[in-house]
Every structure is written in C-alpha cells, then in structure tokens.
Design a protein around this motif. Structure first.
Motif, mmCIF file in Angstrom:
data_model
loop_
_atom_site.group_PDB
_atom_site.id
_atom_site.type_symbol
_atom_site.label_atom_id
_atom_site.label_comp_id
_atom_site.label_asym_id
_atom_site.label_seq_id
_atom_site.Cartn_x
_atom_site.Cartn_y
_atom_site.Cartn_z
ATOM 1 N N VAL A 106 0.849 -1.189 0.000
ATOM 2 C CA VAL A 106 0.000 0.000 0.000
ATOM 3 C C VAL A 106 0.886 1.240 0.000
ATOM 4 O O VAL A 106 1.757 1.392 0.853
ATOM 5 N N ARG A 107 0.656 2.103 -0.950
ATOM 6 C CA ARG A 107 1.447 3.317 -1.147
ATOM 7 C C ARG A 107 0.526 4.527 -1.043
ATOM 8 O O ARG A 107 -0.491 4.602 -1.722
ATOM 9 N N LYS A 108 0.854 5.457 -0.175
ATOM 10 C CA LYS A 108 0.002 6.637 0.028
ATOM 11 C C LYS A 108 0.345 7.705 -0.999
ATOM 12 O O LYS A 108 1.483 8.180 -1.062
ATOM 13 N N VAL A 109 -0.638 8.079 -1.792
ATOM 14 C CA VAL A 109 -0.432 9.104 -2.802
ATOM 15 C C VAL A 109 -1.776 9.748 -3.122
ATOM 16 O O VAL A 109 -2.817 9.087 -3.131
ATOM 17 N N LEU A 110 -1.787 11.040 -3.352
ATOM 18 C CA LEU A 110 -3.015 11.775 -3.666
ATOM 19 C C LEU A 110 -2.952 12.252 -5.108
ATOM 20 O O LEU A 110 -2.129 13.098 -5.460
ATOM 21 N N LEU A 111 -3.824 11.698 -5.950
ATOM 22 C CA LEU A 111 -3.820 12.022 -7.373
ATOM 23 C C LEU A 111 -5.158 12.565 -7.865
ATOM 24 O O LEU A 111 -5.275 12.956 -9.025
ATOM 25 N N ASP A 112 -6.161 12.546 -7.009
ATOM 26 C CA ASP A 112 -7.433 13.199 -7.299
ATOM 27 C C ASP A 112 -8.075 13.564 -5.971
ATOM 28 O O ASP A 112 -7.501 13.304 -4.914
ATOM 29 N N CYS A 113 -9.244 14.196 -6.015
ATOM 30 C CA CYS A 113 -9.812 14.684 -4.752
ATOM 31 C C CYS A 113 -11.298 14.421 -4.611
ATOM 32 O O CYS A 113 -11.867 14.677 -3.549
ATOM 33 N N GLY A 114 -11.945 13.925 -5.645
ATOM 34 C CA GLY A 114 -13.370 13.665 -5.539
ATOM 35 C C GLY A 114 -14.176 14.938 -5.387
ATOM 36 O O GLY A 114 -13.963 15.926 -6.086
ATOM 37 N N ALA A 115 -15.098 14.924 -4.430
ATOM 38 C CA ALA A 115 -15.986 16.064 -4.209
ATOM 39 C C ALA A 115 -15.697 16.706 -2.864
ATOM 40 O O ALA A 115 -15.406 16.024 -1.887
ATOM 41 N N VAL A 116 -15.804 18.016 -2.827
ATOM 42 C CA VAL A 116 -15.674 18.765 -1.573
ATOM 43 C C VAL A 116 -17.069 18.919 -0.982
ATOM 44 O O VAL A 116 -17.976 19.434 -1.644
ATOM 45 N N GLN A 117 -17.243 18.480 0.260
ATOM 46 C CA GLN A 117 -18.544 18.526 0.914
ATOM 47 C C GLN A 117 -18.453 19.285 2.232
ATOM 48 O O GLN A 117 -17.499 19.113 2.988
ATOM 49 N N SER A 118 -19.479 20.075 2.519
ATOM 50 C CA SER A 118 -19.540 20.774 3.799
ATOM 51 C C SER A 118 -20.217 19.926 4.860
ATOM 52 O O SER A 118 -20.064 20.164 6.062
ATOM 53 N N ASP A 119 -20.965 18.923 4.424
ATOM 54 C CA ASP A 119 -21.600 17.950 5.312
ATOM 55 C C ASP A 119 -21.906 16.719 4.462
ATOM 56 O O ASP A 119 -21.627 16.711 3.259
ATOM 57 N N PRO A 120 -22.472 15.660 5.048
ATOM 58 C CA PRO A 120 -22.676 14.432 4.284
ATOM 59 C C PRO A 120 -23.523 14.562 3.025
ATOM 60 O O PRO A 120 -23.409 13.736 2.121
ATOM 61 N N LEU A 121 -24.365 15.599 2.945
ATOM 62 C CA LEU A 121 -25.298 15.708 1.830
ATOM 63 C C LEU A 121 -25.068 16.903 0.921
ATOM 64 O O LEU A 121 -25.721 17.033 -0.104
ATOM 65 N N THR A 122 -24.155 17.797 1.286
ATOM 66 C CA THR A 122 -23.985 19.039 0.536
ATOM 67 C C THR A 122 -22.633 19.087 -0.166
ATOM 68 O O THR A 122 -21.586 19.062 0.484
ATOM 69 N N VAL A 123 -22.667 19.141 -1.495
ATOM 70 C CA VAL A 123 -21.455 19.235 -2.308
ATOM 71 C C VAL A 123 -21.251 20.681 -2.729
ATOM 72 O O VAL A 123 -22.201 21.380 -3.090
ATOM 73 N N ASP A 124 -20.006 21.128 -2.673
ATOM 74 C CA ASP A 124 -19.654 22.466 -3.159
ATOM 75 C C ASP A 124 -19.026 22.296 -4.545
ATOM 76 O O ASP A 124 -17.842 21.950 -4.657
ATOM 77 N N PRO A 125 -19.785 22.507 -5.623
ATOM 78 C CA PRO A 125 -19.264 22.255 -6.979
ATOM 79 C C PRO A 125 -18.017 23.060 -7.314
ATOM 80 O O PRO A 125 -17.039 22.517 -7.828
#
Length: 334
Positions: A106-125
């Motif tokens: 297992v190698r730790k690396v960040l290559l994308d970020c998905g979605a930014v959310q302020s809570d479980p149901l709210t996405v900040d586009p």
C-alpha cells in the motif's frame, strides 16, 4: 464463484494481452480455451500462475467505498498468486485490516480529490473543481513523470484504476496497459458541477476525458452513469463483500438481544462537533454508529462501532439503515 469468474476472465484477458507480445508474436484470441498454449504466460495446468504478475491498483481517495469494493478484487488477485501495489490516499488500515499478505503493498499518494462537501449531503461544486485543479492539474507534469517512473520501477504488468484519471495517461507514457473499474467517471461528475458553478474550470472535464481515453477498457459496474470517454466497455457483475458472521453472532458480540430493533447510522463526512441525541430514537431501539471519532460521546442507546468494524456483518444484523445512497452500501453490502 460465478461473479469472480466473470471478473477474473475480464482482468485476465487484458493482462494476458499486455504480456503476450513478449512471449508470442501474434495477438491472443480471447476465445482460446484455458488449456491453450497461449494461456501459459499466466497460468499453469494446476491453476497456479507460471508467472507472478504485478498489478498497480490506483484508488480514488474520495471516501472508503471505492476501497472496500477494491479489496475483494485485490484479495482474489493475491489468492491467484499475483502481486498488487495499491496507490491511494485512503488510510492503509482499510486494506491491512482485511488483507495481510506479502503480495500486498500500500502506497500513500493523492492524485485526485473527488468532491468537496460541507456535510454528508452538501457538495460544493466550485470548491470541488478548484481542489481538483490544485491537486491534479497544477502538478500534472510532475505527477505523470513520477507515476510513469514508479510503474516502471515496480515492473507493473497492468494498471487498474478506480477511477483515477491521470494514471491512465501515466500508464500510457510508461508503455503499460490500463483498465478502469467503476460505475461513474469524474468527467461525468464534474460536468454536472460545471453546470452548477459556471465555466471557469471546464477544461478539467476535457482533460479527464482525454486521460480516460488512454485506458484499454472499462470494467463497468451496475448502476452506472454515462461514461463516453472510454473506447471499450465490458459490463461486469457487482463486487460484493460476503458475510463473515451471522446476525445472532454479531448481536451477541455487541450485547444486543435478538428481539431489539436496531438501526445502523452510516453517514460519512460529518462536520466536527456533530452530536447524536437520545430522543431521536424510538423507545427500545438501538443505533449503531459508524465513523464516530475516538473522542466523540454518544447517548446510552447508541453504540459507537470501532473503525475497523466489518460493515457488511453489522448491516445484516440491523433492521434498517440510515445513510446516504452510496453504491458500495446499497448494491454491494446489502
């Protein structure tokens, strides 16, 4: 068994084609029987691999759902005698808690970020697009160079991505074939975000689609959205995690009577300081809480589950679930 048969055949065919050129001058026929000499690059007559293949498995760091389904694919690849290098931002314990093998890295690396959310149901586009820009667009040339060098260093035979875009291009740069696994792609998701946030980052969608176009094929899971960036698509069954304990065993371990009504609370992405209240549950009910921090206190009728709890078992031991509609919960673990 049937599920893994389809999955392993799909991965095996792509992998064999990726390695056959060195051993055979002609392209492998996908319809050749398992006993064909052209199959000998990856499997012997006794079922054990004559050559140990190296898989580089990239996972998006957006939540744990991609990782929990990938674990089953990784488990079977290792059981077949192969080596798997997992590259992801997901914590290592998610894998090592279920898989302990010298064939897993297992190698730790960040290559994308998905979605930014302020809570479980709210996405900040807009924030999601800006974060992807900083994560994968600004350092793009460095990422491509680093990943191509790393893939060559581990002598990867095949790159598997769920569904990190840039690694498909990195694999192509390294001369290694790649496949993607998933029921959605980030170009499709971010296209919706652009519609909601305006057009300042619309080039991101085109870049992601171009990266995916380097992929050999998409192993498409059920419940998919449109994914036009992929040139070739193979539909595969659900990836499921099986039960390890019975309902009675789980309830006994948790000290819950068979007759007690149980709800499992599974909401990731909770803001700091979130609280649960005793009066939120009907009388006599127990709530099993996933994802609570070590320091978080819960009312007497709530049970805080350990972070390495095997979720399918506690779901099966519950009467209902409260959570987001997530692919890995409703189609994989129920």
């Amino acid at each position: 068994v049937a599920l893994w048969g389809v999955w392993s055949r799909s991965l095996r065919l792509v992998t064999l084609e990726a390695t056959a050129d060195a051993a055979h001058p002609t392209r492998m026929d996908p319809e050749l029987p398992a006993s064909s000499p052209a199959m000998s690059t990856a499997g012997g007559t006794d079922g054990a691999p004559e050559r140990r293949l190296v898989f580089a498995f990239y996972l998006t760091g957006h939540g744990f759902g991609h990782a929990t389904r990938a674990i089953e694919v990784v488990r079977h690849l290792i059981a077949a005698g192969h080596e798997v290098h997992v590259s992801t931002a997901v914590p290592e314990f998610v894998f090592t808690a279920e898989l302990r093998s010298p064939g897993l890295h297992v190698r730790k690396v960040l290559l994308d970020c998905g979605a930014v959310q302020s809570d479980p149901l709210t996405v900040d586009p807009l924030a999601s697009l800006e974060k992807y820009h900083q994560t994968a667009v600004v350092p793009r040339e460095s990422i491509l160079r680093t990943e191509a060098e790393w893939l060559r260093s581990v002598k990867a035979d095949l790159v598997v991505s769920d569904v990190v875009p840039v690694v498909c291009r990195a694999a192509a740069d390294a001369g290694i074939r790649s496949v993607c696994i998933g029921n959605f792609s980030w170009d499709s998701i971010y296209a919706e975000y652009i519609m909601a946030a305006g057009y300042p980052h619309r080039s991101i969608v085109w870049q992601i689609a171009e990266d995916y176009s380097n992929c050999e094929t998409l192993l498409r899971l059920p419940g998919y959205c449109p994914m036009p960036a992929f040139r070739d698509v193979t539909d595969v069954p659900l990836v499921v995690r099986g039960l390890r304990k019975s309902r009675s065993e789980v309830r006994k371990d948790l000290g819950i009577a068979e007759s007690t009504k149980v709800v499992i609370f599974n909401f990731g992405g909770q803001p700091a300081g979130w609280k649960l209240k005793q009066e939120w549950l009907p009388d006599g009910w127990i709530c099993l809480v996933c994802g609570a921090s070590d320091s978080q206190e819960v009312p007497p009728n709530f049970i805080k589950l350990e972070k390495d709890t095997y979720t399918p078992d506690v779901m099966a031991a519950s009467d209902c679930m409260l959570g987001k509609i997530k692919h890995y919960i409703f189609t994989v673990e129920c």
